[in-house]
Design a protein around this motif. Structure first.
Motif, PDB file in Angstrom:
ATOM      1  N   ARG A  69      20.321 -37.167   4.737  1.00 22.34           N
ATOM      2  CA  ARG A  69      18.969 -36.857   5.210  1.00 22.34           C
ATOM      3  C   ARG A  69      18.456 -35.540   4.647  1.00 22.34           C
ATOM      4  O   ARG A  69      17.275 -35.381   4.386  1.00 22.34           O
ATOM      5  N   GLU A  70      19.361 -34.585   4.515  1.00 24.88           N
ATOM      6  CA  GLU A  70      18.991 -33.277   3.971  1.00 24.88           C
ATOM      7  C   GLU A  70      19.740 -33.074   2.664  1.00 24.88           C
ATOM      8  O   GLU A  70      20.922 -33.396   2.560  1.00 24.88           O
ATOM      9  N   GLY A  71      19.058 -32.539   1.689  1.00 18.59           N
ATOM     10  CA  GLY A  71      19.723 -32.302   0.415  1.00 18.59           C
ATOM     11  C   GLY A  71      18.719 -32.184  -0.708  1.00 18.59           C
ATOM     12  O   GLY A  71      17.545 -31.866  -0.501  1.00 18.59           O
ATOM     13  N   THR A  72      19.173 -32.461  -1.911  1.00 16.70           N
ATOM     14  CA  THR A  72      18.341 -32.348  -3.097  1.00 16.70           C
ATOM     15  C   THR A  72      17.673 -33.684  -3.405  1.00 16.70           C
ATOM     16  O   THR A  72      18.351 -34.710  -3.426  1.00 16.70           O
ATOM     17  N   PRO A  73      16.354 -33.709  -3.620  1.00 17.41           N
ATOM     18  CA  PRO A  73      15.682 -34.974  -3.956  1.00 17.41           C
ATOM     19  C   PRO A  73      16.312 -35.623  -5.182  1.00 17.41           C
ATOM     20  O   PRO A  73      16.647 -34.945  -6.152  1.00 17.41           O
ATOM     21  N   PHE A  74      16.484 -36.940  -5.105  1.00 14.16           N
ATOM     22  CA  PHE A  74      17.075 -37.699  -6.202  1.00 14.16           C
ATOM     23  C   PHE A  74      15.980 -38.548  -6.840  1.00 14.16           C
ATOM     24  O   PHE A  74      15.388 -39.408  -6.191  1.00 14.16           O
ATOM     25  N   ILE A  75      15.725 -38.303  -8.126  1.00 12.72           N
ATOM     26  CA  ILE A  75      14.594 -38.925  -8.804  1.00 12.72           C
ATOM     27  C   ILE A  75      15.081 -40.026  -9.749  1.00 12.72           C
ATOM     28  O   ILE A  75      15.901 -39.785 -10.630  1.00 12.72           O
ATOM     29  N   THR A  76      14.564 -41.223  -9.531  1.00  7.53           N
ATOM     30  CA  THR A  76      14.768 -42.356 -10.424  1.00  7.53           C
ATOM     31  C   THR A  76      13.395 -42.785 -10.942  1.00  7.53           C
ATOM     32  O   THR A  76      12.368 -42.202 -10.561  1.00  7.53           O
ATOM     33  N   LYS A  77      13.368 -43.823 -11.758  1.00  2.00           N
ATOM     34  CA  LYS A  77      12.083 -44.308 -12.255  1.00  2.00           C
ATOM     35  C   LYS A  77      11.174 -44.726 -11.103  1.00  2.00           C
ATOM     36  O   LYS A  77       9.972 -44.430 -11.096  1.00  2.00           O
ATOM     37  N   ALA A  78      11.745 -45.394 -10.081  1.00  2.00           N
ATOM     38  CA  ALA A  78      10.947 -45.856  -8.939  1.00  2.00           C
ATOM     39  C   ALA A  78      10.384 -44.684  -8.142  1.00  2.00           C
ATOM     40  O   ALA A  78       9.205 -44.678  -7.764  1.00  2.00           O
ATOM     41  N   THR A  79      11.221 -43.668  -7.879  1.00  2.59           N
ATOM     42  CA  THR A  79      10.730 -42.531  -7.097  1.00  2.59           C
ATOM     43  C   THR A  79       9.783 -41.652  -7.914  1.00  2.59           C
ATOM     44  O   THR A  79       8.912 -40.993  -7.353  1.00  2.59           O
ATOM     45  N   LEU A  80       9.959 -41.670  -9.233  1.00  2.00           N
ATOM     46  CA  LEU A  80       9.026 -40.927 -10.083  1.00  2.00           C
ATOM     47  C   LEU A  80       7.629 -41.528  -9.999  1.00  2.00           C
ATOM     48  O   LEU A  80       6.628 -40.807  -9.927  1.00  2.00           O
ATOM     49  N   LEU A  81       7.549 -42.842  -9.978  1.00  2.00           N
ATOM     50  CA  LEU A  81       6.259 -43.521  -9.807  1.00  2.00           C
ATOM     51  C   LEU A  81       5.631 -43.147  -8.474  1.00  2.00           C
ATOM     52  O   LEU A  81       4.428 -42.910  -8.379  1.00  2.00           O
ATOM     53  N   LYS A  82       6.462 -43.075  -7.428  1.00  2.00           N
ATOM     54  CA  LYS A  82       5.956 -42.708  -6.100  1.00  2.00           C
ATOM     55  C   LYS A  82       5.446 -41.270  -6.097  1.00  2.00           C
ATOM     56  O   LYS A  82       4.396 -40.979  -5.528  1.00  2.00           O
ATOM     57  N   LEU A  83       6.180 -40.368  -6.731  1.00  2.00           N
ATOM     58  CA  LEU A  83       5.746 -38.968  -6.797  1.00  2.00           C
ATOM     59  C   LEU A  83       4.434 -38.834  -7.551  1.00  2.00           C
ATOM     60  O   LEU A  83       3.610 -37.988  -7.223  1.00  2.00           O
ATOM     61  N   LEU A  84       4.247 -39.665  -8.558  1.00  2.00           N
ATOM     62  CA  LEU A  84       3.019 -39.604  -9.339  1.00  2.00           C
ATOM     63  C   LEU A  84       1.809 -39.964  -8.480  1.00  2.00           C
ATOM     64  O   LEU A  84       0.711 -39.456  -8.692  1.00  2.00           O
ATOM     65  N   VAL A  85       2.036 -40.828  -7.476  1.00  2.29           N
ATOM     66  CA  VAL A  85       0.945 -41.271  -6.606  1.00  2.29           C
ATOM     67  C   VAL A  85       0.675 -40.268  -5.495  1.00  2.29           C
ATOM     68  O   VAL A  85      -0.463 -39.853  -5.272  1.00  2.29           O
ATOM     69  N   ASP A  86       1.733 -39.872  -4.756  1.00  2.72           N
ATOM     70  CA  ASP A  86       1.491 -39.033  -3.573  1.00  2.72           C
ATOM     71  C   ASP A  86       2.043 -37.611  -3.677  1.00  2.72           C
ATOM     72  O   ASP A  86       1.789 -36.783  -2.808  1.00  2.72           O
ATOM     73  N   ASP A  87       2.829 -37.313  -4.721  1.00  2.00           N
ATOM     74  CA  ASP A  87       3.333 -35.964  -4.961  1.00  2.00           C
ATOM     75  C   ASP A  87       4.017 -35.382  -3.724  1.00  2.00           C
ATOM     76  O   ASP A  87       3.826 -34.212  -3.392  1.00  2.00           O
ATOM     77  N   ASP A  88       4.831 -36.216  -3.043  1.00  2.00           N
ATOM     78  CA  ASP A  88       5.485 -35.785  -1.809  1.00  2.00           C
ATOM     79  C   ASP A  88       6.990 -36.018  -1.934  1.00  2.00           C
ATOM     80  O   ASP A  88       7.495 -37.110  -1.686  1.00  2.00           O
ATOM     81  N   ALA A  89       7.716 -34.979  -2.316  1.00  2.00           N
ATOM     82  CA  ALA A  89       9.163 -35.096  -2.522  1.00  2.00           C
ATOM     83  C   ALA A  89       9.926 -35.248  -1.209  1.00  2.00           C
ATOM     84  O   ALA A  89      11.094 -35.631  -1.212  1.00  2.00           O
ATOM     85  N   SER A  90       9.269 -34.962  -0.063  1.00  2.00           N
ATOM     86  CA  SER A  90       9.961 -35.076   1.227  1.00  2.00           C
ATOM     87  C   SER A  90      10.320 -36.518   1.553  1.00  2.00           C
ATOM     88  O   SER A  90      11.225 -36.778   2.353  1.00  2.00           O
TER      89      SER A  90
END
Length: 217
Positions: free
Chosen positions: A27-48
């Motif tokens: 639950r707590e830690g360093t965000p893990f970025i994959t292609k799918a989560t990168l697409l999500k970040l591009l939309v909402d820019d929310d790493a939480s």
């Protein structure tokens, strides 16, 4: 005062590793970025909302990159997603991180260069890119201007939504709100054109020439 560099001369290029152990996630830690989560970040820019990973579990199997790294999902710059992380993250095997040497290049300046190149140039492998760099103070100045425009564009939806909600707080303002909403949409369209135009001026040399001319006057 302008020097040419290959990307590998001004930044480290790091390829992500595959994570095999699901127990790494927490639950707590360093965000893990994959292609799918990168697409999500591009939309909402929310790493939480991105899955987190406990980087103490198996540090040999992780690719940890610092804040301000530029993340891509393809080596071909014309086709990739471009995202600049705001905090340190771990990257998966389908992500490439560009870690700028900020003694040579401002991370924000390099990020906007990638955006300009993607819009205006032919397909090019990221490792074959050549970038012309002005002094760091001019890089900072150009990046601040481009960041200001980009910040407004990223907050477009929330600003328009705030205006459209005004009728619930005030009586008899629906017509005015509708007009303001239309004006806002038009303004953001113009702002998008302005961003593209400023990219062109910065990376084609017009901004640099203007800066040098002001310094000499």
């Amino acid at each position: 005062m302008v020097k040419q560099f290959f990307l590998e001369e001004i930044a480290k290029v790091q390829i992500g590793h595959l994570i095999l152990n699901d127990q790494c996630f927490t639950r707590e830690g360093t965000p893990f970025i994959t292609k799918a989560t990168l697409l999500k970040l591009l939309v909402d820019d929310d790493a939480s909302q991105v899955p987190k990973i406990d980087h103490t579990v198996d540090s040999l199997n992780l690719s940890l990159v610092p804040a301000k790294s530029i993340l891509l999902n393809k080596l071909n710059l014309k086709e990739t997603i471009i995202y600049q992380c705001k905090k340190a993250v771990c990257i998966g095997h389908d992500i490439i991180a560009i870690i700028p040497n900020e003694s040579i290049v401002v991370s924000d300046y390099l990020f906007h260069f990638f955006k300009w190149y993607q819009i205006n140039k032919e397909r090019r492998h990221i490792l074959r890119l050549i970038i012309e760099l002005p002094p760091l103070d001019i890089q900072h100045r150009a990046a601040q201007l481009l960041n200001a425009i980009q910040h407004l564009l990223m907050n477009k939806d929330s600003l328009v939504t705030a205006v459209e909600k005004l009728p619930q707080y005030f009586d008899n303002v629906s017509k005015q709100v509708n007009q303001h909403s239309k004006n806002l949409h038009h303004s953001f369209e113009q702002l998008q054109y302005l961003y593209a135009d400023m990219l062109h001026k910065v990376y084609n040399g017009d901004f640099l020439n203007d800066s040098f001319q002001r310094l000499s006057n």
